[in-house]
Design a protein around this motif. Structure first.
Motif, PDB file in Angstrom:
ATOM      1  N   ILE A  22       0.830  -1.204   0.000  1.00 13.10           N
ATOM      2  CA  ILE A  22       0.000   0.000   0.000  1.00 13.10           C
ATOM      3  C   ILE A  22       0.861   1.249   0.000  1.00 13.10           C
ATOM      4  O   ILE A  22       0.663   2.168  -0.809  1.00 13.10           O
ATOM      5  CB  ILE A  22      -0.935  -0.005   1.228  1.00 13.10           C
ATOM      6  N   CYS A  26       1.204   3.907  -3.073  1.00  8.27           N
ATOM      7  CA  CYS A  26       0.718   5.281  -2.922  1.00  8.27           C
ATOM      8  C   CYS A  26       1.849   6.294  -3.112  1.00  8.27           C
ATOM      9  O   CYS A  26       1.642   7.350  -3.728  1.00  8.27           O
ATOM     10  CB  CYS A  26       0.069   5.472  -1.556  1.00  8.27           C
ATOM     11  N   ALA A  56      -5.181   0.797  -4.477  1.00  8.50           N
ATOM     12  CA  ALA A  56      -4.441   1.896  -3.858  1.00  8.50           C
ATOM     13  C   ALA A  56      -3.947   2.890  -4.904  1.00  8.50           C
ATOM     14  O   ALA A  56      -3.998   4.111  -4.695  1.00  8.50           O
ATOM     15  CB  ALA A  56      -3.258   1.348  -3.056  1.00  8.50           C
ATOM     16  N   VAL A  89      -4.960   2.603   3.298  1.00  5.01           N
ATOM     17  CA  VAL A  89      -4.658   3.198   1.992  1.00  5.01           C
ATOM     18  C   VAL A  89      -4.763   4.717   2.092  1.00  5.01           C
ATOM     19  O   VAL A  89      -3.904   5.453   1.587  1.00  5.01           O
ATOM     20  CB  VAL A  89      -5.608   2.659   0.906  1.00  5.01           C
ATOM     21  N   ASP A  93      -1.879   7.402   1.416  1.00  4.91           N
ATOM     22  CA  ASP A  93      -2.118   8.353   0.342  1.00  4.91           C
ATOM     23  C   ASP A  93      -1.969   9.785   0.818  1.00  4.91           C
ATOM     24  O   ASP A  93      -1.339  10.614   0.142  1.00  4.91           O
ATOM     25  CB  ASP A  93      -3.539   8.122  -0.198  1.00  4.91           C
TER      26      ASP A  93
END
Length: 278
Positions: A22, A26, A56, A89, A93
């Motif tokens: 993840i 990201c 993701a 996620v 992010d």
């Protein structure tokens, strides 16, 4: 607030390898250094990890691109862990975006350091939505109208139908109106939005679309119009508002009203209280 961000960085989806997938995904998607990871990915991804990586990447790049098929594959692959993983996620992010924004403003860079202790037990969704979001909502360095203008710009960017249907009462009392809000879409040509609003909206757009390339001009505009506390709150507001990406990703952003808008207010505890349909 920076302590809460650090706590979120230390939390896990429940799977160290999945956390690495993840965070690395990201980081590449937003073109920023990823959050710290615990596991090394020497071998190939499993089927579940591949599904999560694709989710993701789309989540970070443009959440509106997550369609029913990708949503169904994600939820099928993860079962009852889907919401926790989606929260992980979101953290992967958006915390790098916050760091990049505050860096550009000369205000530090939370989330960069490796946690002194990883937290594998706490569900990041509970802390993100139950603690971080209300804590940001309790900040009041910014005036209510600027806060609402910023929120609505994020709602447009992420196409959150629910968020676009809501109107905050304190902002309405402070001069918010439908004609003014209509000018957020093309804010550079607005005659009603202030110079401060426009500076804030340029920054919102940079954090959402080009976080790795926040221009000196955009940062200078924020620092010219807002104090240090206001600039920090503005940055955190963008992250708070962007939690709507989780609802959008799951297709759970249906408005509570069939037409028109619905009023709400943020109470002293930072909680959303719905008022009346208008």
């Amino acid at each position: 607030m920076f302590g809460q961000l650090s706590a979120l960085v230390a939390m896990s989806s429940g799977d160290q390898r999945l956390d690495a997938v993840i965070r690395l995904t990201c980081g590449r998607a937003v073109q920023l250094p990823p959050l710290p990871v615990e596991a090394d990915l020497f071998d190939g991804k499993s089927d579940v990890e591949s599904v999560v990586a694709a989710f993701a990447e789309q989540f970070a790049t443009d959440v509106t691109g997550i369609g029913e098929n990708q949503r169904k594959r994600f939820m099928t692959a993860l079962g009852d862990k889907a919401f926790r993983v989606a929260a992980a996620v979101f953290v992967a992010d958006f915390v790098p975006r916050v760091g990049a924004g505050l860096d550009a403003l000369g205000l530090g860079h939370p989330g960069r350091d490796v946690p002194t202790a990883w937290d594998h037990e706490t569900d990041p969704a509970q802390v993100l939505l139950g603690e971080f979001v209300p804590a940001v909502a309790r900040l009041h360095a910014l005036d209510p109208l600027t806060t609402e203008v910023v929120r609505l710009r994020g709602a447009i960017a992420h196409n959150c139908r629910l968020c676009k249907s809501l109107r905050e009462e304190h902002a309405l009392d402070a001069g918010g109106s439908e004609p003014l809000y209509a000018e957020i879409q093309d804010f550079e040509h607005s005659e009603q939005l202030s110079a401060g609003h426009k500076a804030a909206l340029r920054y919102v757009d940079a954090l959402i679309w080009t976080p790795s390339a926040i221009s000196t001009e955009v940062a200078r505009g924020v620092r010219k119009c807002f104090s240090e506390d206001q600039s920090i709150e503005l940055t955190l507001d963008v992250m708070r508002n962007a939690t709507n990406k989780i609802a959008v990703a799951f297709g759970a952003d249906t408005p509570r009203v069939a037409s028109g808008t619905e009023r709400y207010l943020v109470n002293d505890d930072g909680q959303t209280v719905f008022a009346e349909t208008v």
